[in-house]
Design an enzyme around this catalytic site. Sequence first.
Site, PDB file in Angstrom:
ATOM      1  N   HIS A 187      -2.016   2.799  -6.305  1.00 45.39           N
ATOM      2  CA  HIS A 187      -3.043   1.755  -6.276  1.00 45.39           C
ATOM      3  C   HIS A 187      -2.947   0.854  -7.506  1.00 45.39           C
ATOM      4  CE1 HIS A 187      -4.928   3.408  -2.756  1.00 45.39           C
ATOM      5  NE2 HIS A 187      -5.108   4.576  -3.332  1.00 45.39           N
ATOM      6  N   ARG A 237      -0.258  -1.752  -7.055  1.00 46.58           N
ATOM      7  CA  ARG A 237      -0.681  -2.792  -6.103  1.00 46.58           C
ATOM      8  C   ARG A 237      -1.714  -3.710  -6.758  1.00 46.58           C
ATOM      9  NH1 ARG A 237      -1.530  -4.257  -0.543  1.00 46.58           N
ATOM     10  NH2 ARG A 237      -3.736  -4.349   0.041  1.00 46.58           N
ATOM     11  N   LYS A 278      -2.624  -2.092   7.880  1.00 46.25           N
ATOM     12  CA  LYS A 278      -3.806  -1.579   8.554  1.00 46.25           C
ATOM     13  C   LYS A 278      -3.979  -2.271   9.902  1.00 46.25           C
ATOM     14  CE  LYS A 278      -6.509  -0.105   4.534  1.00 46.25           C
ATOM     15  NZ  LYS A 278      -7.792  -0.249   3.802  1.00 46.25           N
ATOM     16  N   TYR A 327     -10.287  -9.505  -7.073  1.00 50.54           N
ATOM     17  CA  TYR A 327      -9.288  -9.734  -8.117  1.00 50.54           C
ATOM     18  C   TYR A 327      -9.590 -10.986  -8.932  1.00 50.54           C
ATOM     19  CZ  TYR A 327      -6.721  -6.103  -5.721  1.00 50.54           C
ATOM     20  OH  TYR A 327      -6.364  -4.909  -5.161  1.00 50.54           O
ATOM     21  N   ARG A 343       0.850  -1.186   0.000  1.00 52.53           N
ATOM     22  CA  ARG A 343       0.000   0.000   0.000  1.00 52.53           C
ATOM     23  C   ARG A 343       0.891   1.242   0.000  1.00 52.53           C
ATOM     24  NH1 ARG A 343      -2.407  -3.356   4.090  1.00 52.53           N
ATOM     25  NH2 ARG A 343      -4.548  -3.986   3.560  1.00 52.53           N
ATOM     26  N   HIS A 374      -4.924  -8.420   3.541  1.00 54.38           N
ATOM     27  CA  HIS A 374      -6.377  -8.305   3.679  1.00 54.38           C
ATOM     28  C   HIS A 374      -6.851  -9.152   4.854  1.00 54.38           C
ATOM     29  CE1 HIS A 374      -6.927  -7.213  -0.864  1.00 54.38           C
ATOM     30  NE2 HIS A 374      -6.602  -6.166  -0.131  1.00 54.38           N
TER      31      HIS A 374
END
Length: 295
Positions: A237, A240, A169, A272, A145, A263
């Site tokens: 983005h 990635r 995150k 994806y 990211r 994730h």
Amino acid sequence: MHILLQKYYNYLRIERQLSPYTLINYQRQLEKIVVILQQNDIHSWQQVTPSVVRFVLAQSRKEGLHERSLALRLSALRQFLNYLVVQGELKVNSAVGISAPKQSKYLPKNMDMEQVQQLLTNESKEPIDLRDKAMMELMYSSGLRLSELQSLNLNSINIRSREVRVIGKGNKERILPFGRYASQAIQQWLKVRLLFNPKDEALFVSQLGNRISHRSIQKRMETWGIRQGLNGHLNPHKLRHSFATHMLENSSDLRAVQELLGHSNLSTTQIYTHLDFQHLAQVYDKAHPRAKRKK
């Protein structure tokens, strides 16, 4: 209103340990909400009812916010009001049960492998170009990211084992591999990094020696994409997304890609698979003798 907001920002920064980038996004959404409220003579959070929440969403839509941004704004408000309930400032969270407009299915854009090759084929020895190439090689090699790339320090990288330690995150740490090309690009950058007179241990620094900002990374990548002759806007983005799509095309291991991307939910990674299917469908249409469509 602003006193309670400031307490909330301190809570997010100190107790939740949100990244500066995420915190700024929360602040931006909540400050916009305050403007809408005060323009309509609402000056305390106790005045915020479900009808007021719906009005904020309607007003935000009038101002041009799209579905995804409306959902983010509602989420920021809902979490803040929940904080006020926990703190005893409110009895109920008026945003609970209110839904944002349904978001249309979003398929992220990506580059094909030839475009990635075109992007990263550059032999410039200018220090700033060596830095930019190292950033892009690493982002594409490890699927980072923007915030993860920007926050890397010198000790985040292990050249010998070709591994990078990132904080994603939720302050979650993960160790990611990176490839030979990324390793070479990083080593070339490290040879000239001191020319920028770095002021701290940031892996990637600006020409002033400070940790490079999110915006600077975005602008440099956009400039690089234009210079390399790519069609379409280049941003972090897209690199990635390209990493994720190419990994799925070549391995089909959804769980592994989930771990690499950081994730928490597999459903986030599954978007994806739609891209992967599009790729397979295109190959099928071109290759199968009875699949070719009429022009």
